[in-house]
Design a protein around this motif. Structure first.
Motif: not given
Ligand code: ASC
Length: 148
Positions: A140, A136, A44-45, A143
């Motif tokens: 998040k 993303a 993903f990064s 997270h």
């Protein structure tokens, strides 16, 4: 006819085995989900580096990474087995008490990753940026809610 039923039975058993993740030990479930998240995050990064302009946009590379993200996104939630609660990790207590919500969050991530994969097939950077941002946001959300 008999063969047909046998095929159906084998299919049903395989589906059950896939839905009900099996780990030898609770620690294995933790290792599994953390490994899946690690590979997921790595790829993903790599897309994120392109959408942020850190590295040049390469449509083919973005697509290859998105295909891996899409596949990996389906794996980690199976590692949140009830018995893995006792293993020390960054999972907040809320994760175990709100498992339905957490699972729903995981499903949102899976859908977003599939949309990101589709977006990369267009070769259009703006479309990839948008889908990357939406994916993303699903990362998040969980997270923030469930990770120390
Ligand atoms: C990433 C990555 C995440 C998400 C998250 C989104 O690139 O590794 O875990 O984006 O930071 O806010």
């Amino acid at each position: 006819m008999k063969v047909r039923y046998a095929v159906l039975l084998v299919g049903a058993l395989l589906a059950a085995g896939g839905a009900q993740a099996q780990f030898q030990k609770p620690e294995d479930a933790v290792k599994y989900r953390q490994s899946a998240f690690s590979v997921l995050g790595t790829h993903f990064s790599r897309i994120g580096a392109m959408t942020s302009g850190k590295v040049p946009f390469d449509a083919k590379l973005a697509q290859e990474n998105a295909a891996i993200v899409m596949t990996m996104s389906k794996l980690p939630m199976a590692g949140f087995t009830p018995d893995s609660k006792q293993v020390k990790s960054r999972a907040k207590p809320e994760l175990w008490t709100e498992m339905d919500k957490a699972k729903a969050g995981g499903e949102k991530m899976v859908l977003a990753a599939a949309a990101l994969n589709e977006a990369t097939k267009t070769g259009n950077l703006d479309a990839v940026k948008k889908a990357f941002g939406e994916t993303a946001a699903t990362c998040k959300a969980c997270h923030d809610a469930y990770r120390e």
